[in-house]
Scaffold this motif. Structure first.
Motif, PDB file in Angstrom:
ATOM      1  N   LEU A  39       0.822  -1.206   0.000  1.00  0.00           N
ATOM      2  CA  LEU A  39       0.000   0.000   0.000  1.00  0.00           C
ATOM      3  C   LEU A  39       0.860   1.262   0.000  1.00  0.00           C
ATOM      4  N   VAL A  40       1.999   1.203   0.683  1.00  0.00           N
ATOM      5  CA  VAL A  40       2.885   2.365   0.693  1.00  0.00           C
ATOM      6  C   VAL A  40       3.323   2.698  -0.730  1.00  0.00           C
ATOM      7  N   TYR A  41       3.666   1.670  -1.505  1.00  0.00           N
ATOM      8  CA  TYR A  41       4.119   1.902  -2.874  1.00  0.00           C
ATOM      9  C   TYR A  41       2.955   2.236  -3.801  1.00  0.00           C
ATOM     10  N   LEU A  42       1.846   1.530  -3.675  1.00  0.00           N
ATOM     11  CA  LEU A  42       0.707   1.733  -4.580  1.00  0.00           C
ATOM     12  C   LEU A  42       0.041   3.082  -4.365  1.00  0.00           C
ATOM     13  N   SER A  43       0.059   3.562  -3.123  1.00  0.00           N
ATOM     14  CA  SER A  43      -0.653   4.803  -2.826  1.00  0.00           C
ATOM     15  C   SER A  43       0.066   6.044  -3.348  1.00  0.00           C
ATOM     16  N   ARG A  44       1.161   5.845  -4.091  1.00  0.00           N
ATOM     17  CA  ARG A  44       1.751   6.986  -4.795  1.00  0.00           C
ATOM     18  C   ARG A  44       0.862   7.434  -5.952  1.00  0.00           C
ATOM     19  N   TYR A  45      -0.151   6.615  -6.285  1.00  0.00           N
ATOM     20  CA  TYR A  45      -1.001   6.875  -7.443  1.00  0.00           C
ATOM     21  C   TYR A  45      -2.446   7.084  -6.997  1.00  0.00           C
ATOM     22  N   ALA A  46      -3.167   7.938  -7.739  1.00  0.00           N
ATOM     23  CA  ALA A  46      -4.510   8.378  -7.359  1.00  0.00           C
ATOM     24  C   ALA A  46      -5.492   7.234  -7.109  1.00  0.00           C
ATOM     25  N   PRO A  47      -5.509   6.162  -7.926  1.00  0.00           N
ATOM     26  CA  PRO A  47      -6.484   5.098  -7.649  1.00  0.00           C
ATOM     27  C   PRO A  47      -6.332   4.468  -6.269  1.00  0.00           C
TER      28      PRO A  47
END
Length: 529
Positions: A39-47
């Protein structure tokens, strides 16, 4: 060199990689929700909003990896399919140079299959995590380095100086591998590069400028984004390193090997490792690995490739040293690069053992008829020799059968243990990640909605993200990490909220699989709790 009957030289390797991919898809559900680190890495993106804290130890390699998918959709199924495909491609690219280094299509395929059989590799192959890609970058870097320092095969009409010039392809691959490693985990990339710089001191034939320049260029390119971010967000490289060390419990001389033995069956993060015991069936492959590596080094020496095998062992030792000697906690994924590199000499050792036991076909054609025109005594001698040869062949066949049965038995036992462990951890993670959603549901029921700030236990990051809130670092008073007083505080077990939140109403989480979850919610202005 490898082409026989029109078969691709890397056909076995492709088959091994596809087998690992199929096993990964069978072991990990495509619907498995992202974990905390993911989640730390994925949450760099708006979705995947809201963004979670991106701390000093992390780097931008994984966000770059997931960008094609995470920037356009929040579908977990699409994400898992994409990551399984990229992990399979990385597995192939990492071991592909070794088909030329070893002059064999079999050994790299066996090494890739052996590495891919570990539950740790299977679990993280479909995950948005850096460790598998770092491992494949390490394997590919060592392979490309060996190709780059090897003399080029040239025809007699080509000047001899050209044969000493490294080929361009391995140099590009070497630089790219170091760049990927540095993007994924900068500190690990330094430990990976160090033996590649130092090895030519022991092997004069490897003393070439181009490979060293490729290592330096790739490392610099991968470290540059991390260094720029260090100055932009953390006040400089030294400050970022200091903060990263503090977050990881203080990098210092230590001895973490016992902790890594206990984590061979999990947990995914052992911090602290007090009370964790050794699951002896899970340790079995660790017991087998050293003798296989030793046998592989011996086989490589006899084949004239001792330098390649020893370099793989040296780099494996270097990549593991930072975790075994300086990190005061353990996570089994940290040693994936070492396992991947050791898989190469281990594969050579396993193949050598099987070939040593395999019966030679040189005496199989002996049928005792070659002396039919000789004297009777010569015929009797020939018949006796044929019988002795037949008995020797029979003994070799029995020995080969025993070795094959034992090898199949070991592989089946190993596969069964690894499958059981990966499925066990999948179930644990499914339940834990479902609990995050249950806790988030209770927070929403109590009026905690975006924009909001949630503090609490070590798991507050994914819980806050599930509720659409920002998270607050777990500190004694909850205010030191910035953001002010949180709207809610997540608790588990006998954990108590900070003094300023002791009067907040507390609510249990009824549907959680792991018991003891509670949330303390700040009273709403003008209303009750």
């Amino acid at each position: 060199m490898f082409e026989k009957h029109g078969v691709r030289p890397d056909g076995l390797l492709i088959g091994a990689c596809l087998a690992v991919a199929v096993t990964t898809l069978a072991a990990l559900p495509l619907s498995l929700a992202p974990g905390w680190d993911e989640l730390v890495y994925l949450s760099r993106y708006a979705p995947y909003d809201p963004a979670t804290p991106f701390s000093a130890p992390r780097s931008r390699g994984v966000p770059l990896l997931v960008a094609p998918v995470a920037s356009v959709t929040d579908s977990v199924v699409v994400l898992r399919c994409y990551l399984t495909a990229t992990a399979t491609l990385a597995l192939y690219l990492g071991f592909r140079p070794w088909t030329r280094v070893l002059g064999s299509a079999l050994a790299p395929a066996v090494a890739a299959a052996g590495y891919g059989s570990l539950w740790i590799a299977l679990f993280y192959a479909g995950a948005a995590m850096p460790n598998h890609y770092l491992a494949m970058a390490a394997v590919g870097a060592v392979g490309c380095f060996l190709l780059a320092v090897a003399p080029r095969a040239t025809s007699a009409s080509v000047p001899s100086r050209a044969s000493a010039r490294p080929a361009r392809g391995p140099l590009v691959g070497l630089a790219l591998a170091l760049c990927v490693a540095a993007l994924m985990r900068p500190s690990d990339a330094v430990w990976l590069a160090a033996p590649l710089f130092l090895a030519p001191l022991a092997v004069p034939a490897w003393r070439k400028l181009a490979p060293a320049a490729a290592v330096a260029a790739g490392l610099a390119a991968g470290l540059a984004p991390w260094a720029v971010e260090a100055h932009a967000r953390f006040g400089g490289i030294r400050q970022r390193l200091r903060e990263a060390s503090d977050i990881q419990g203080g990098m210092r001389p230590t001895f973490s090997l016992p902790e890594y033995v206990t984590t061979l069956d999990g947990p995914l993060l052992c911090r602290p490792c007090t009370g964790d015991t050794v699951d002896w069936p899970a340790v079995g492959w660790w017991v087998v690995l050293p003798p296989l590596v030793a046998l592989g080094l011996y086989a490589a020496h006899r084949a004239g490739r001792a330098g390649a095998a020893w370099l793989a062992v040296l780099v494996a030792t270097a990549t593991a040293a930072t975790y075994l000697a300086f990190l005061p906690y353990a996570a089994p994924r940290f040693l994936l690069p070492a396992y991947a590199l050791l898989a190469i000499p281990a594969a050579l050792g396993g193949i050598a053992a099987v070939r040593r036991a395999w019966p030679s076909t040189g005496t199989d054609s002996t049928d005792g008829t070659s002396g039919t025109n000789d004297t009777d005594s010569a015929g009797r001698a020939g018949a006796a020799g044929a019988r002795l040869a037949a008995r020797a062949t029979a003994r070799r066949r029995v020995r080969a059968a025993v070795v094959i049965v034992a090898l199949v038995g070991v592989c089946v036992a190993h596969g069964t243990v690894q499958w059981d462990m990966v499925r066990r951890h999948v179930r644990v993670q499914e339940r834990a990640r479902a609990d995050w959603q249950h806790i988030a549901a209770v927070l929403r029921e109590q009026g905690v909605r975006p924009p909001c700030l949630v503090g609490g236990t070590h798991a507050v990051v994914p819980i806050a993200h599930a509720a659409g809130c920002r998270s607050q670092r777990d500190t004694p008073d909850g205010r030191e990490s910035g953001g002010g007083v949180p709207d809610a505080f997540v608790l588990r077990g006998d954990r108590r909220p900070p003094p300023w939140a002791r009067a907040w109403p507390r609510h249990r989480v009824p549907d959680a699989h792991y018991r003891g979850w509670r949330v303390a919610v700040a009273p709403r202005p003008g209303g009750g709790g």
